[in-house]
Write a protein that holds these residues in place. Structure first.
Motif, PDB file in Angstrom:
ATOM      1  N   ALA A  50       0.821  -1.214   0.000  1.00 18.75           N
ATOM      2  CA  ALA A  50       0.000   0.000   0.000  1.00 18.75           C
ATOM      3  C   ALA A  50       0.853   1.262   0.000  1.00 18.75           C
ATOM      4  CB  ALA A  50      -0.939  -0.015   1.204  1.00 18.75           C
ATOM      5  N   ILE A  51       1.843   1.321   0.873  1.00 27.88           N
ATOM      6  CA  ILE A  51       2.684   2.520   0.927  1.00 27.88           C
ATOM      7  C   ILE A  51       3.539   2.621  -0.341  1.00 27.88           C
ATOM      8  CG2 ILE A  51       4.692   1.589   2.179  1.00 27.88           C
ATOM      9  CD1 ILE A  51       3.114   5.037   2.818  1.00 27.88           C
ATOM     10  N   GLY A  52       3.925   1.473  -0.894  1.00 28.66           N
ATOM     11  CA  GLY A  52       4.662   1.482  -2.161  1.00 28.66           C
ATOM     12  C   GLY A  52       3.836   2.078  -3.284  1.00 28.66           C
ATOM     13  N   ALA A  53       2.536   1.745  -3.316  1.00 22.67           N
ATOM     14  CA  ALA A  53       1.650   2.313  -4.331  1.00 22.67           C
ATOM     15  C   ALA A  53       1.463   3.815  -4.122  1.00 22.67           C
ATOM     16  CB  ALA A  53       0.300   1.603  -4.306  1.00 22.67           C
ATOM     17  N   LEU A  54       1.478   4.240  -2.861  1.00 25.58           N
ATOM     18  CA  LEU A  54       1.266   5.650  -2.539  1.00 25.58           C
ATOM     19  C   LEU A  54       2.510   6.505  -2.765  1.00 25.58           C
ATOM     20  CD1 LEU A  54      -0.777   7.699  -1.303  1.00 25.58           C
ATOM     21  CD2 LEU A  54       0.190   7.129   0.934  1.00 25.58           C
ATOM     22  N   THR A  55       3.676   5.968  -2.370  1.00 24.32           N
ATOM     23  CA  THR A  55       4.898   6.789  -2.403  1.00 24.32           C
ATOM     24  C   THR A  55       5.970   6.273  -3.354  1.00 24.32           C
ATOM     25  OG1 THR A  55       6.053   5.570  -0.647  1.00 24.32           O
ATOM     26  CG2 THR A  55       4.550   7.347   0.035  1.00 24.32           C
ATOM     27  N   GLY A  56       5.813   5.033  -3.823  1.00 24.60           N
ATOM     28  CA  GLY A  56       6.846   4.437  -4.661  1.00 24.60           C
ATOM     29  C   GLY A  56       7.923   3.730  -3.860  1.00 24.60           C
ATOM     30  N   ASP A  57       7.828   3.750  -2.533  1.00 25.51           N
ATOM     31  CA  ASP A  57       8.829   3.113  -1.671  1.00 25.51           C
ATOM     32  C   ASP A  57       8.140   2.147  -0.711  1.00 25.51           C
ATOM     33  OD1 ASP A  57      10.843   2.318   0.001  1.00 25.51           O
ATOM     34  OD2 ASP A  57      11.306   4.328   0.768  1.00 25.51           O
ATOM     35  N   PRO A  58       8.187   0.841  -1.004  1.00 29.01           N
ATOM     36  CA  PRO A  58       7.510  -0.124  -0.132  1.00 29.01           C
ATOM     37  C   PRO A  58       8.158  -0.268   1.248  1.00 29.01           C
ATOM     38  CG  PRO A  58       8.817  -1.263  -1.779  1.00 29.01           C
ATOM     39  CD  PRO A  58       8.857   0.197  -2.131  1.00 29.01           C
ATOM     40  N   HIS A  59       9.358   0.273   1.412  1.00 33.48           N
ATOM     41  CA  HIS A  59      10.056   0.161   2.697  1.00 33.48           C
ATOM     42  C   HIS A  59       9.892   1.409   3.563  1.00 33.48           C
ATOM     43  CE1 HIS A  59      11.657  -3.476   1.093  1.00 33.48           C
ATOM     44  NE2 HIS A  59      12.236  -2.839   0.104  1.00 33.48           N
ATOM     45  N   ASP A  60       9.048   2.312   3.144  1.00 32.97           N
ATOM     46  CA  ASP A  60       8.802   3.550   3.878  1.00 32.97           C
ATOM     47  C   ASP A  60       7.915   3.227   5.086  1.00 32.97           C
ATOM     48  OD1 ASP A  60       7.924   5.930   4.868  1.00 32.97           O
ATOM     49  OD2 ASP A  60       7.025   6.640   3.023  1.00 32.97           O
ATOM     50  N   ARG A  61       8.539   2.948   6.241  1.00 31.59           N
ATOM     51  CA  ARG A  61       7.776   2.559   7.425  1.00 31.59           C
ATOM     52  C   ARG A  61       7.864   3.572   8.555  1.00 31.59           C
ATOM     53  NH1 ARG A  61       5.617  -2.642   7.201  1.00 31.59           N
ATOM     54  NH2 ARG A  61       4.594  -1.724   8.978  1.00 31.59           N
ATOM     55  N   ASP A  62       8.578   4.667   8.347  1.00 28.97           N
ATOM     56  CA  ASP A  62       8.774   5.627   9.431  1.00 28.97           C
ATOM     57  C   ASP A  62       8.532   7.070   9.017  1.00 28.97           C
ATOM     58  OD1 ASP A  62       9.859   4.140  11.881  1.00 28.97           O
ATOM     59  OD2 ASP A  62      11.039   3.300  10.239  1.00 28.97           O
ATOM     60  N   SER A  63       8.214   7.310   7.769  1.00 30.50           N
ATOM     61  CA  SER A  63       8.028   8.682   7.319  1.00 30.50           C
ATOM     62  C   SER A  63       6.726   9.244   7.874  1.00 30.50           C
ATOM     63  CB  SER A  63       7.994   8.744   5.792  1.00 30.50           C
ATOM     64  OG  SER A  63       6.762   8.220   5.323  1.00 30.50           O
TER      65      SER A  63
END
Length: 194
Positions: A50-63
């Motif tokens: 889901a976050i990968g679809a939103l931001t392009g980074d599937p590892h974005d877990r702390d932004s």
């Protein structure tokens, strides 16, 4: 008596390792079945997609974006899953940072948790020195830690240590140097019925 045990704390403190190490001894000592609900295991792949679809980074877990859109729904789902297992007679170990919920005392609010008085609640706050936690985070080389490591100064500003009043409501565990004796002492505290 069913048990709801939370293993909380910041990244790199060893909360998941500790919970897994105590899983079988807890089941034996309590004489009842437990299930382990680790937030990252339950929701990690979905949130990454889901976050990968939103931001392009599937590892974005702390932004800030992840925290705004995904943090609370993950935790709500985690609490709902715990409550469902408890209603079916299975005690639960929850592993997640849950820092906001620890700070606010929410983890003791039975209505918010969706549980009754027949459940004993223990909140374990697992901690270690910041340098030790950072070493562990580096050593595990999890891509989900990339944002945290790249923005360490910003991330560390969000870290908190429970004050004396809050600490009295928690089971405080310094996990810098785990030992069999420390595990035995913790086990006894977690299954006491008082």
């Amino acid at each position: 008596m069913k048990h709801l045990l939370f293993f909380c704390g910041h990244a790199g403190t060893g909360k998941t390792t500790l919970a897994r190490r105590l899983f079988a001894p807890l089941s034996r000592a309590a004489g009842e079945p437990f299930c382990l609900l680790d937030k990252d295991t339950l929701y990690g792949p979905y949130s990454a997609a889901a976050i990968g679809a939103l931001t392009g980074d599937p590892h974005d877990r702390d932004s800030p974006r992840f925290i705004e859109h995904f943090r609370d729904p993950e935790y709500r789902s985690l609490m709902n899953t715990a409550a469902e297992n408890l209603s079916l007679g299975t005690s639960v170990i929850v592993v997640a940072p849950l820092t906001r919920e620890v700070r606010s005392g929410r983890l003791f609010e039975r209505a918010w948790l969706g549980i009754g008085d027949d459940v004993a609640i223990r909140v374990v706050w697992v901690h270690t020195a910041e340098a030790v936690a950072r070493e562990r985070i580096l050593a595990r080389a999890d891509p989900n830690d990339a944002y945290k490591l790249a923005h360490w100064d910003e991330y560390r500003q969000r870290l908190f240590v429970p004050d004396d009043t809050l600490a009295r409501t928690l089971v405080m565990v310094d996990n810098t140097a785990p030992s069999d004796q420390a595990d035995a002492d913790l086990l006894a505290r977690l299954i006491e019925t008082g």
